[in-house]
Design a protein around this motif. Sequence first.
Motif, PDB file in Angstrom:
ATOM      1  N   ASP A 141      70.894  68.844  44.772  1.00 21.56           N
ATOM      2  CA  ASP A 141      69.451  68.882  44.998  1.00 21.56           C
ATOM      3  C   ASP A 141      68.445  70.079  44.473  1.00 21.56           C
ATOM      4  OD1 ASP A 141      71.060  71.154  46.397  1.00 21.56           O
ATOM      5  OD2 ASP A 141      70.640  70.693  48.528  1.00 21.56           O
ATOM      6  N   TYR A 142      69.110  71.274  44.069  1.00 18.09           N
ATOM      7  CA  TYR A 142      68.600  72.605  43.479  1.00 18.09           C
ATOM      8  C   TYR A 142      68.055  72.039  42.101  1.00 18.09           C
ATOM      9  CZ  TYR A 142      73.065  73.801  41.208  1.00 18.09           C
ATOM     10  OH  TYR A 142      74.048  74.025  40.425  1.00 18.09           O
ATOM     11  N   VAL A 143      68.662  71.063  41.389  1.00 14.83           N
ATOM     12  CA  VAL A 143      68.244  70.787  40.163  1.00 14.83           C
ATOM     13  C   VAL A 143      67.130  69.561  40.385  1.00 14.83           C
ATOM     14  CG1 VAL A 143      68.797  69.753  37.820  1.00 14.83           C
ATOM     15  CG2 VAL A 143      70.608  71.108  39.247  1.00 14.83           C
TER      16      VAL A 143
ATOM     17  N   ARG B 152      73.302  75.889  31.618  1.00 12.70           N
ATOM     18  CA  ARG B 152      74.409  75.070  32.150  1.00 12.70           C
ATOM     19  C   ARG B 152      74.246  75.323  33.840  1.00 12.70           C
ATOM     20  NH1 ARG B 152      80.401  74.350  30.060  1.00 12.70           N
ATOM     21  NH2 ARG B 152      81.071  73.130  31.730  1.00 12.70           N
ATOM     22  N   VAL B 153      73.710  73.959  34.539  1.00 19.05           N
ATOM     23  CA  VAL B 153      73.458  74.292  35.998  1.00 19.05           C
ATOM     24  C   VAL B 153      74.583  74.438  36.761  1.00 19.05           C
ATOM     25  CG1 VAL B 153      71.473  72.786  35.542  1.00 19.05           C
ATOM     26  CG2 VAL B 153      73.746  71.456  36.056  1.00 19.05           C
ATOM     27  N   ASP B 154      75.870  74.067  36.409  1.00 19.31           N
ATOM     28  CA  ASP B 154      77.005  74.097  37.298  1.00 19.31           C
ATOM     29  C   ASP B 154      77.458  75.679  37.245  1.00 19.31           C
ATOM     30  OD1 ASP B 154      77.752  73.664  34.678  1.00 19.31           O
ATOM     31  OD2 ASP B 154      79.724  72.887  34.908  1.00 19.31           O
ATOM     32  N   GLN B 155      77.024  76.313  36.217  1.00 17.59           N
ATOM     33  CA  GLN B 155      77.562  77.629  36.104  1.00 17.59           C
ATOM     34  C   GLN B 155      76.484  78.965  36.201  1.00 17.59           C
ATOM     35  OE1 GLN B 155      79.713  78.039  32.521  1.00 17.59           O
ATOM     36  NE2 GLN B 155      81.416  76.625  32.861  1.00 17.59           N
ATOM     37  N   LEU B 156      75.086  77.980  36.169  1.00 19.67           N
ATOM     38  CA  LEU B 156      73.847  78.883  36.236  1.00 19.67           C
ATOM     39  C   LEU B 156      73.642  79.959  34.974  1.00 19.67           C
ATOM     40  CD1 LEU B 156      73.066  78.904  40.025  1.00 19.67           C
ATOM     41  CD2 LEU B 156      71.947  77.633  38.096  1.00 19.67           C
TER      42      LEU B 156
ATOM     43  N   GLU C 193      69.256  77.241  48.205  1.00 21.07           N
ATOM     44  CA  GLU C 193      68.115  77.968  47.939  1.00 21.07           C
ATOM     45  C   GLU C 193      68.419  78.913  46.799  1.00 21.07           C
ATOM     46  OE1 GLU C 193      64.458  80.687  49.864  1.00 21.07           O
ATOM     47  OE2 GLU C 193      65.727  79.604  51.304  1.00 21.07           O
ATOM     48  N   SER C 194      69.534  79.400  47.040  1.00 22.06           N
ATOM     49  CA  SER C 194      69.896  80.731  45.906  1.00 22.06           C
ATOM     50  C   SER C 194      70.136  80.200  44.716  1.00 22.06           C
ATOM     51  CB  SER C 194      71.110  81.412  46.495  1.00 22.06           C
ATOM     52  OG  SER C 194      72.232  80.498  46.463  1.00 22.06           O
ATOM     53  N   ASN C 195      70.751  78.984  44.441  1.00 20.03           N
ATOM     54  CA  ASN C 195      70.852  78.294  43.289  1.00 20.03           C
ATOM     55  C   ASN C 195      69.513  77.888  42.678  1.00 20.03           C
ATOM     56  OD1 ASN C 195      73.542  78.403  43.247  1.00 20.03           O
ATOM     57  ND2 ASN C 195      74.081  76.327  43.708  1.00 20.03           N
ATOM     58  N   PHE C 196      68.704  77.480  43.513  1.00 15.10           N
ATOM     59  CA  PHE C 196      67.135  77.074  43.417  1.00 15.10           C
ATOM     60  C   PHE C 196      66.505  78.254  42.676  1.00 15.10           C
ATOM     61  CE2 PHE C 196      62.796  76.585  44.019  1.00 15.10           C
ATOM     62  CZ  PHE C 196      62.390  75.480  43.319  1.00 15.10           C
ATOM     63  N   LEU C 197      66.462  79.361  43.500  1.00 10.05           N
ATOM     64  CA  LEU C 197      66.056  80.560  42.774  1.00 10.05           C
ATOM     65  C   LEU C 197      66.409  81.013  41.444  1.00 10.05           C
ATOM     66  CD1 LEU C 197      65.634  82.452  46.238  1.00 10.05           C
ATOM     67  CD2 LEU C 197      63.647  81.323  44.784  1.00 10.05           C
TER      68      LEU C 197
END
Length: 204
Positions: A103-105, A197-201, A3-7
């Motif tokens: 999942d968050y992506v 960059r999704v792996d580093q946000l 959830e934190s990565n999704f937010l």
Amino acid sequence: MNESNFLKLSQLSAGDYQAFLYDCDGTLTDNMPAHTQSYVEVAREYNVVFDPKIIDELAGWPITNVVEEINLRYQTNMVPEEFRIRKAQVYREQFLEKITPIDYVVDHLKLNAGRVRIGVVSGGDKSGIERTLEILGIRDLVEVLICSGDTERGKPFADPFLRAAELLNVEPSKCLVFEDGLPGIKAAEAANMHWIRVDQLTFG
């Protein structure tokens, strides 16, 4: 879902965008180790051994270009198109049906489908990417799919992202790119698109 990565991803992607363009391998699905292993196994058939870190370094490049780079660095003579076909076969037979989502992506794509235009831009073979999106349950949400061979030049050149924007009828500056590899980031910048960059946000 993380959830934190999704937010965080949702916060980074807030803005006046009209299209979201997602890479596939390593961005929507956690399959880069499987792709690396496919490269290693096919290279072994040529009696070629290389440092697998090169696959992460060149993440997003078309397979034939990766093989050309390996040939250059290791003074080998693997046949790029022959290698591409064989690698696709090895990956499909051994790994494809076992993939898992990031999942968050994937959830971010699902949430935004219908709000913005959705494209997937990958350096992979179209048949494998099509099947990947089907397994992830998002194929019907993707309006435009650009894969290896759809443009004269692949990542890190801008061509694949610009082609996606053209087909979606969205200005490049109104597109936001989601990537996990430096070549994809460079391609987005060359296309005058913001990126995450999704792996580093991180955002650029």
